[in-house]
Motif scaffolding. Structure first.
Motif, PDB file in Angstrom:
ATOM      1  N   MET A   1       9.351 -17.371   3.626  1.00 37.37           N
ATOM      2  CA  MET A   1       8.178 -16.544   3.661  1.00 37.37           C
ATOM      3  C   MET A   1       7.319 -16.848   4.889  1.00 37.37           C
ATOM      4  O   MET A   1       6.664 -15.964   5.416  1.00 37.37           O
ATOM      5  N   LYS A   2       7.342 -18.092   5.351  1.00 31.11           N
ATOM      6  CA  LYS A   2       6.512 -18.497   6.478  1.00 31.11           C
ATOM      7  C   LYS A   2       6.914 -17.841   7.796  1.00 31.11           C
ATOM      8  O   LYS A   2       6.147 -17.880   8.754  1.00 31.11           O
ATOM      9  N   ASN A   3       8.109 -17.278   7.859  1.00 28.30           N
ATOM     10  CA  ASN A   3       8.571 -16.664   9.096  1.00 28.30           C
ATOM     11  C   ASN A   3       8.790 -15.161   8.969  1.00 28.30           C
ATOM     12  O   ASN A   3       9.392 -14.547   9.839  1.00 28.30           O
ATOM     13  N   LYS A   4       8.286 -14.572   7.915  1.00 27.20           N
ATOM     14  CA  LYS A   4       8.331 -13.115   7.750  1.00 27.20           C
ATOM     15  C   LYS A   4       7.169 -12.497   8.515  1.00 27.20           C
ATOM     16  O   LYS A   4       6.071 -13.053   8.545  1.00 27.20           O
ATOM     17  N   ASN A   5       7.404 -11.340   9.100  1.00 30.45           N
ATOM     18  CA  ASN A   5       6.305 -10.620   9.739  1.00 30.45           C
ATOM     19  C   ASN A   5       5.261 -10.247   8.697  1.00 30.45           C
ATOM     20  O   ASN A   5       5.580 -10.067   7.522  1.00 30.45           O
ATOM     21  N   LEU A   6       4.024 -10.117   9.138  1.00 35.67           N
ATOM     22  CA  LEU A   6       2.926  -9.705   8.275  1.00 35.67           C
ATOM     23  C   LEU A   6       2.595  -8.247   8.568  1.00 35.67           C
ATOM     24  O   LEU A   6       2.356  -7.877   9.722  1.00 35.67           O
ATOM     25  N   ALA A   7       2.577  -7.426   7.528  1.00 40.04           N
ATOM     26  CA  ALA A   7       2.249  -6.009   7.656  1.00 40.04           C
ATOM     27  C   ALA A   7       0.836  -5.804   7.135  1.00 40.04           C
ATOM     28  O   ALA A   7       0.619  -5.667   5.930  1.00 40.04           O
ATOM     29  N   PHE A   8      -0.141  -5.818   8.042  1.00 43.36           N
ATOM     30  CA  PHE A   8      -1.530  -5.554   7.672  1.00 43.36           C
ATOM     31  C   PHE A   8      -1.654  -4.043   7.513  1.00 43.36           C
ATOM     32  O   PHE A   8      -1.396  -3.294   8.459  1.00 43.36           O
ATOM     33  N   VAL A   9      -2.022  -3.610   6.312  1.00 39.69           N
ATOM     34  CA  VAL A   9      -1.988  -2.189   5.966  1.00 39.69           C
ATOM     35  C   VAL A   9      -3.330  -1.739   5.411  1.00 39.69           C
ATOM     36  O   VAL A   9      -3.961  -2.453   4.637  1.00 39.69           O
ATOM     37  N   ASP A  10      -3.728  -0.547   5.819  1.00 37.79           N
ATOM     38  CA  ASP A  10      -4.881   0.097   5.195  1.00 37.79           C
ATOM     39  C   ASP A  10      -4.541   1.564   5.023  1.00 37.79           C
ATOM     40  O   ASP A  10      -3.873   2.157   5.869  1.00 37.79           O
ATOM     41  N   ILE A  11      -4.982   2.108   3.919  1.00 39.75           N
ATOM     42  CA  ILE A  11      -4.803   3.537   3.686  1.00 39.75           C
ATOM     43  C   ILE A  11      -6.162   4.166   3.445  1.00 39.75           C
ATOM     44  O   ILE A  11      -7.104   3.491   3.034  1.00 39.75           O
ATOM     45  N   GLU A  12      -6.240   5.439   3.723  1.00 40.28           N
ATOM     46  CA  GLU A  12      -7.398   6.232   3.341  1.00 40.28           C
ATOM     47  C   GLU A  12      -6.881   7.255   2.337  1.00 40.28           C
ATOM     48  O   GLU A  12      -5.749   7.741   2.461  1.00 40.28           O
ATOM     49  N   THR A  13      -7.697   7.543   1.331  1.00 40.58           N
ATOM     50  CA  THR A  13      -7.271   8.422   0.248  1.00 40.58           C
ATOM     51  C   THR A  13      -8.318   9.497  -0.020  1.00 40.58           C
ATOM     52  O   THR A  13      -9.441   9.419   0.464  1.00 40.58           O
ATOM     53  N   THR A  14      -7.945  10.453  -0.855  1.00 36.97           N
ATOM     54  CA  THR A  14      -8.881  11.512  -1.240  1.00 36.97           C
ATOM     55  C   THR A  14      -9.717  11.113  -2.447  1.00 36.97           C
ATOM     56  O   THR A  14     -10.437  11.935  -3.000  1.00 36.97           O
ATOM     57  N   GLY A  15      -9.614   9.862  -2.863  1.00 38.37           N
ATOM     58  CA  GLY A  15     -10.385   9.373  -3.998  1.00 38.37           C
ATOM     59  C   GLY A  15      -9.809   8.063  -4.504  1.00 38.37           C
ATOM     60  O   GLY A  15      -8.943   7.466  -3.870  1.00 38.37           O
ATOM     61  N   PHE A  16     -10.282   7.635  -5.648  1.00 43.42           N
ATOM     62  CA  PHE A  16      -9.914   6.329  -6.185  1.00 43.42           C
ATOM     63  C   PHE A  16      -8.902   6.379  -7.320  1.00 43.42           C
ATOM     64  O   PHE A  16      -8.433   5.345  -7.772  1.00 43.42           O
ATOM     65  N   ASP A  17      -8.556   7.545  -7.804  1.00 42.95           N
ATOM     66  CA  ASP A  17      -7.651   7.705  -8.932  1.00 42.95           C
ATOM     67  C   ASP A  17      -6.231   7.952  -8.427  1.00 42.95           C
ATOM     68  O   ASP A  17      -5.904   9.026  -7.934  1.00 42.95           O
ATOM     69  N   VAL A  18      -5.386   6.941  -8.572  1.00 46.44           N
ATOM     70  CA  VAL A  18      -4.018   7.016  -8.045  1.00 46.44           C
ATOM     71  C   VAL A  18      -3.208   8.135  -8.707  1.00 46.44           C
ATOM     72  O   VAL A  18      -2.265   8.666  -8.109  1.00 46.44           O
ATOM     73  N   GLU A  19      -3.569   8.528  -9.911  1.00 43.44           N
ATOM     74  CA  GLU A  19      -2.838   9.592 -10.603  1.00 43.44           C
ATOM     75  C   GLU A  19      -3.283  10.988 -10.163  1.00 43.44           C
ATOM     76  O   GLU A  19      -2.534  11.947 -10.295  1.00 43.44           O
ATOM     77  N   LYS A  20      -4.484  11.090  -9.636  1.00 43.09           N
ATOM     78  CA  LYS A  20      -5.054  12.391  -9.324  1.00 43.09           C
ATOM     79  C   LYS A  20      -5.203  12.628  -7.815  1.00 43.09           C
ATOM     80  O   LYS A  20      -5.080  13.749  -7.347  1.00 43.09           O
TER      81      LYS A  20
END
Length: 179
Positions: A1-20
Motif C-alpha cells: 500500500m505504501k507504494n501505490k499511487n494516491l488518487a486525490f478525488v473530488d466530485i461536484e453533484t446536483t445535490g446530496f442524495d445519491v439516489e436522486k
C-alpha cells in the motif's frame, strides 16, 4: 500500500442524495507515492459530466458548484467520464475529503454505467486524517476543507470547483503528514 499511487478525488453533484442526484464534475490529482510519502503529481484531470436528471437537482448545490448550461455544453455522458476515470485511477488509493460522500456517488456511477472500478480497495479520508491529527489542539478548526485550508494557509481561490478542491486537498494531506 505504501507504494501505490494516491488518487486525490473530488466530485461536484446536483445535490446530496445519491439516489436522486448525480455527478456533474469529477477531478483527480494522481500522485506518486513511495514508502508512504507522496511525491510528484503524475496527472491532473477534470471533466464535466452532462446531467441526465437536472430536474432533480438541488438549487443550492447548483449555485454552490457553479453549474450553468453554457459551461456544461460540451460535457460528456457519465459512462465516458467513468471510463476515463477508471483508467486514470487503476491500482491507485482513493483519497477524498469526506470520502464516504464522494465514494457513494462514484460507486453508484460505476454500477449504473457498468464500468469496472479499477482502484485499489483502500480509501483515505482527509477529514478523518485531520481529526486524528488535530483533535487535541485547542486552536483546531472545523474539519471543512475551507476551514482546514485557512488553518494551514493553503490557498483555494476557486473553492467548490472539483479540480481546485482536489489540489487543495493534496496540499492539506501533505501538511497533515508533517504533523
Amino acid at each position: 500500500m505504501k507504494n501505490k499511487n494516491l488518487a486525490f478525488v473530488d466530485i461536484e453533484t446536483t445535490g446530496f442524495d445519491v439516489e436522486k442526484q448525480e455527478i456533474i464534475e469529477i477531478a483527480l490529482v494522481l500522485v506518486e507515492q513511495k514508502n508512504g510519502i507522496p511525491g510528484k503529481i503524475l496527472d491532473e484531470f477534470e471533466i464535466k459530466v452532462r446531467p441526465e436528471k437536472i430536474e432533480n437537482a438541488d438549487a443550492e448545490a447548483l449555485s454552490l458548484n457553479g453549474y450553468n448550461e453554457a459551461e456544461w455544453m460540451f460535457a460528456v455522458d457519465l459512462k465516458q467520464a467513468m471510463e476515463l476515470f477508471a483508467e486514470k485511477t487503476k491500482d491507485a488509493i482513493f483519497v477524498a475529503h469526506n470520502a464516504a460522500f464522494d465514494y457513494a456517488f462514484l460507486a453508484k456511477a460505476f454500477a449504473s454505467t457498468g464500468v469496472e472500478n479499477k482502484m485499489f480497495y483502500a480509501k483515505l479520508d482527509t477529514i478523518s486524517f485531520a481529526y486524528a491529527k488535530l483533535h487535541k489542539r485547542e486552536d483546531a478548526p472545523r474539519m471543512s476543507l475551507k476551514a482546514l485550508c485557512d488553518y494551514f494557509g493553503i490557498e483555494n481561490e476557486r473553492a467548490h470547483t472539483a479540480l481546485a478542491d482536489t489540489r487543495a486537498m493534496f496540499e492539506l494531506y501533505k501538511k497533515l503528514l508533517e504533523l
